[in-house]
Design a protein around this motif. Structure first.
Motif, short mmCIF file in Angstrom:
data_model
loop_
_atom_site.label_atom_id
_atom_site.label_comp_id
_atom_site.label_asym_id
_atom_site.label_seq_id
_atom_site.Cartn_x
_atom_site.Cartn_y
_atom_site.Cartn_z
N VAL A 26 0.87 -1.17 0.00
CA VAL A 26 0.00 0.00 0.00
C VAL A 26 0.91 1.22 0.00
O VAL A 26 1.72 1.40 0.91
CB VAL A 26 -0.91 0.01 1.25
N PHE A 27 0.81 2.06 -1.01
CA PHE A 27 1.64 3.27 -1.06
C PHE A 27 0.78 4.48 -0.69
O PHE A 27 -0.28 4.71 -1.27
CB PHE A 27 2.24 3.45 -2.45
N MET A 28 1.23 5.21 0.30
CA MET A 28 0.47 6.38 0.76
C MET A 28 1.28 7.65 0.56
O MET A 28 2.50 7.65 0.64
CB MET A 28 0.14 6.26 2.27
N ASP A 29 0.56 8.74 0.33
CA ASP A 29 1.20 10.05 0.27
C ASP A 29 0.17 11.11 0.63
O ASP A 29 -0.99 11.03 0.19
CB ASP A 29 1.76 10.30 -1.14
N GLN A 30 0.56 12.05 1.45
CA GLN A 30 -0.30 13.18 1.86
C GLN A 30 -1.67 12.71 2.37
O GLN A 30 -2.70 13.26 2.03
CB GLN A 30 -0.47 14.16 0.71
N GLY A 31 -1.67 11.63 3.17
CA GLY A 31 -2.89 11.20 3.82
C GLY A 31 -3.80 10.35 2.94
O GLY A 31 -4.90 9.98 3.36
N GLU A 32 -3.35 10.03 1.73
CA GLU A 32 -4.20 9.24 0.84
C GLU A 32 -3.51 7.93 0.50
O GLU A 32 -2.28 7.87 0.45
CB GLU A 32 -4.42 9.97 -0.49
N ILE A 33 -4.31 6.91 0.21
CA ILE A 33 -3.75 5.70 -0.38
C ILE A 33 -3.66 5.96 -1.88
O ILE A 33 -4.68 6.16 -2.55
CB ILE A 33 -4.61 4.47 -0.09
N VAL A 34 -2.41 6.03 -2.39
CA VAL A 34 -2.23 6.38 -3.80
C VAL A 34 -2.35 5.14 -4.66
O VAL A 34 -2.97 5.17 -5.72
CB VAL A 34 -0.86 7.06 -4.00
#
Lengths: 245, 230, 270
Positions: free
Chosen positions: A210-218
């Motif tokens: 699971v890749f996340m960035d800025q509070g979202e699952i990208v």
């Protein structure tokens, strides 16, 4: 396979800061999920919501069939089935290794001391430090302490294990001894959610990344897809940075 | 000014007659003070304003006014009210001993609750989270993790408070109690030799302080055995 | 010229230091809170029987006075430490004190009386004026620390349950509040401060005047450091005059509705 963790449209705010944005994630029993992403992306916050060390503000979290709300009883039920390993070990410094391991089984599971100690020794053997049972945490190396912390969580015989950057505070030469224990655990079929930057571990153990960035699952991919051809630009940038090391 | 060493030797055993009362005041006030301090601490740490506010006011009042004044208010002030002398508390407040114990206990409770609060705030939050993650109840986390670690952190400051309390017991001599300072003052008034007599009293107080400090060092060493590397 | 002036002033200072008995100013130690013997008026003036006596002496030997206020406990140590030259503080002349300091002839006699509640109906003394030790059982007895009264109580009533006070005021306060049952003190002071006031309305003297010379000594004298014989002789002479010409009697009647001196008082040689 049954879903053991379900996150639906979960949002989390710190004041006005939007820490988690509409997070949706379903994890099946026996699945190993590695969560990665740049710092501040919300990965730790997300797994800390799973055992309610953080409270989510909207959406639903269902763990082992129990929805997490303000209901303290349900929170306790969830927590005893969800083990957690922290970046900074968080062993109780005033208790020996054995006391650290038997505390929750005795108090929460109402287990007899002898039985709790037998189980503790079983897991200490599994993390390969049975000889350290009567020492205090401060007498152990960082790698040994983290293995004790894993054993402590396992003593509660949890359904799920959460790992929050378990190797980030370790000296490089100690990282592998902890990862080896985690790999063993994965092979035995434990459901695991790991926040980690150890991409080698992710590649060999994870069912999904699971890749996340800025509070979202990208993006959510298999390791093969993720490392060979990440779908998003942000993941590519992240992998470029982390693999350059 | 002549100085009479033998007078010190002669007065030591006389002053020691007040030792029992000094230690009694210290022990009883420390115990009551500690019980009260835990109550105030729990109020202070609660999340309810109507509990926090009185605790803060209590701490501010008793840390902000001289112990001697507190003692005089209790000893000389309260009996000015007729209803106090008619009340069920009068048999207690009539006694200089209980007035002293009450003043010392109320005063030390304010300090000890703050010392303990410092200990509680010093406990690593990660340990509390580890307790939560293991499914320990709030009571179990408090009794097994927060309290024992907070007490260890508070021990050095607490030992200072006990030493401070020992010295404060001397104020009981102002309300007729014959603890060590009361005895010493009486001998001074009889012999007109303040230096020798008060030096004798000083010696005894210093020995007591040494015993208290050594005792606490032993307790601290034992309580912090987990910190030592082998 | 400057040099000469300096030398001259040095010589004057030297003279003053060398001859304390000739000094223009004598420093007098007293509590300043012991009305009506020594106290400050609301205007801040020193007043009282002791002050009048000190003034009378000063007038007769030709010196000025400086008043030094000192707590009772430290009175003699402060005299010895040269914080003042005379004690005129209603200090009783005792053998114990005479080992440390010299006393003038008495300028007032010392007596003590015991106070108690009217309601209690205490009968503590027999017809001959002797204390009945058993009658004191179970009574809490207030006494001023290291006073002559304390010595008398210790000797006559060894079993008494004693509370020691640093002064008459807190003691009488505790008597009024019921913390103690009886208290012994100076009857003149007790009358003025307590019995004649609303606070003391429920109390009375429960003993005759106790004036056993063995404990209370010959009376109250002026205290001074040993080795000042010249000054002592002058003070004694001044006091003798004041007794004979009725000055002391006159002073006493300023403060008390009754004579505080025995009718047969002759002064020197008593």
């Amino acid at each position: 396979m049954a879903d053991i963790i379900v996150l639906e449209k979960m949002n989390k705010f710190y004041g006005t800061y939007h820490a988690l944005k509409d997070v949706d994630l379903t994890i099946a029993k026996g699945e190993k999920v590695v969560v990665c992403g740049p710092s501040g992306s919300g990965k730790s916050t997300m797994i800390r919501c799973i055992n309610r060390l953080e409270e989510h503000d909207s959406g639903r979290i269902v763990v082992g069939g129990q929805e997490l709300t303000d209901d303290e009883k349900k929170i306790d039920l969830v927590r005893r089935e969800v083990g957690m390993v922290f970046q900074s070990f968080n062993l109780f410094p005033h208790m020996t290794v054995l006391e650290n391991l038997t505390l929750a089984p005795r108090l929460v599971r109402k287990m007899a001391t002898g039985e709790a100690e037998a189980i503790a020794m079983k897991y200490l053997t599994r993390v390969r430090i049975p000889d350290q049972a009567n020492k205090y945490p401060s007498q152990l190396s960082g790698g040994q302490q983290q293995r004790v912390a894993i054993a402590r969580a396992l003593c509660m015989n949890p359904e799920v294990m959460l790992f929050d950057e378990p190797t980030s505070a370790l000296d490089p030469e100690m990282i592998s001894e902890v990862l080896d224990v985690m790999t063993d655990l994965a092979r035995e079929g434990m459901t695991m959610v790991c926040v980690t930057h150890e991409m080698g571990f992710a590649r060999s153990v994870a069912d999904r990344i699971v890749f996340m960035d800025q509070g979202e699952i990208v993006e959510v991919s298999t390791p093969a897809e993720f490392f060979a051809a990440p779908k998003s630009e942000r993941a590519r940038t992240f992998l470029g940075q982390i693999l350059a090391h | 000014m002549s100085f009479d060493l033998s007078l010190i030797a002669v007065s030591l055993p006389k002053i020691l007659q007040g030792l029992g009362l000094t230690l009694n005041l210290l022990a009883v006030s420390t115990l009551f003070g500690l019980i009260l301090a835990v109550g105030i601490l729990l109020m202070r740490l609660s999340r309810r304003a109507w509990l926090i506010w009185p605790a803060k006011a209590y701490i501010y009042f008793f840390r902000g006014t001289p112990l001697l004044v507190q003692l005089f208010v209790i000893y000389h002030g309260l009996p000015q009210f007729g209803f106090i002398r008619q009340s069920v508390l009068w048999p207690l407040l009539r006694e200089p001993y209980w007035c002293s114990v009450i003043a010392l206990s109320l005063n030390t409770a304010a300090y000890v609750s703050e010392i303990l609060r410092g200990g509680v705030l010093g406990v690593d939050k990660g340990l509390i989270e580890a307790g939560k993650a293991l499914g320990l109840s709030k009571f179990q986390r408090t009794s097994r993790i927060t309290a024992p670690l907070a007490v260890r952190l508070a021990l050095p400051a607490y030992s200072n408070e006990i030493v401070s309390m020992l010295k404060s017991t001397a104020l009981a001599s102002t309300v007729t109690l014959m603890e060590m300072t009361g005895v010493a003052r009486t001998i001074v008034a009889d012999t007109f030799a303040p230096y020798e007599i008060f030096i004798a009293a000083t010696i005894i107080y210093l020995v007591l302080v040494w015993i208290i400090q050594t005792g606490f060092t032993l307790v601290e060493t034992y309580a912090n055995r987990h910190v030592r590397k082998t | 010229m400057k040099f000469m002036t300096g030398l001259l002033s040095a010589a004057i200072v030297g003279l003053a230091v060398a001859m304390p008995a000739q000094a223009e100013t004598l420093r007098v130690g007293m509590e300043c809170t012991y009305a009506p013997f020594n106290y400050r008026t609301p205007e801040g003036e020193m007043a009282g029987y002791d002050v009048d006596v000190a003034k009378g002496i000063a007038e007769r030997i030709g010196v000025d006075l400086d008043y030094v206020c000192q707590e009772w406990d430290g009175m003699i140590p402060s005299l010895l430490a040269n914080k003042f030259d005379l004690i005129v503080a209603s200090m009783s002349i005792t053998e114990e004190r005479k080992q440390k300091i010299d006393f003038s002839i008495p300028y007032r006699v010392s007596v003590g009386r015991i106070l108690g509640s009217k309601e209690a109906g205490l009968k503590l003394f027999d017809e001959a004026g002797k204390p009945i030790p058993d009658a004191f059982n179970g009574l809490r007895f207030g006494v001023e620390r290291a006073s002559t009264y304390a010595k008398w109580v210790e000797a006559k009533l060894p079993g008494a349950e004693i509370s020691l006070y640093d002064g008459a005021q807190p003691m009488l306060l505790d008597l009024q509040n019921g913390r103690i049952d009886i208290a012994i003190t100076n009857p003149m002071k007790a009358y003025l401060d307590f019995l004649s006031k609303e606070n003391g309305a429920g109390f009375e003297f429960v003993s005759p005047p106790i004036d056993e010379a063995e404990y209370f000594g010959p009376g109250v004298g002026v205290g001074l450091r040993k080795g000042n014989d010249e000054l002592l002789v002058k003070i004694d002479k001044a006091l003798d005059e004041m007794i004979k010409d009725g000055s002391l009697e006159k002073y006493s009647l300023k403060y008390f509705p009754f004579s505080i001196h025995p009718s047969n008082w002759k002064g020197v040689g008593q």
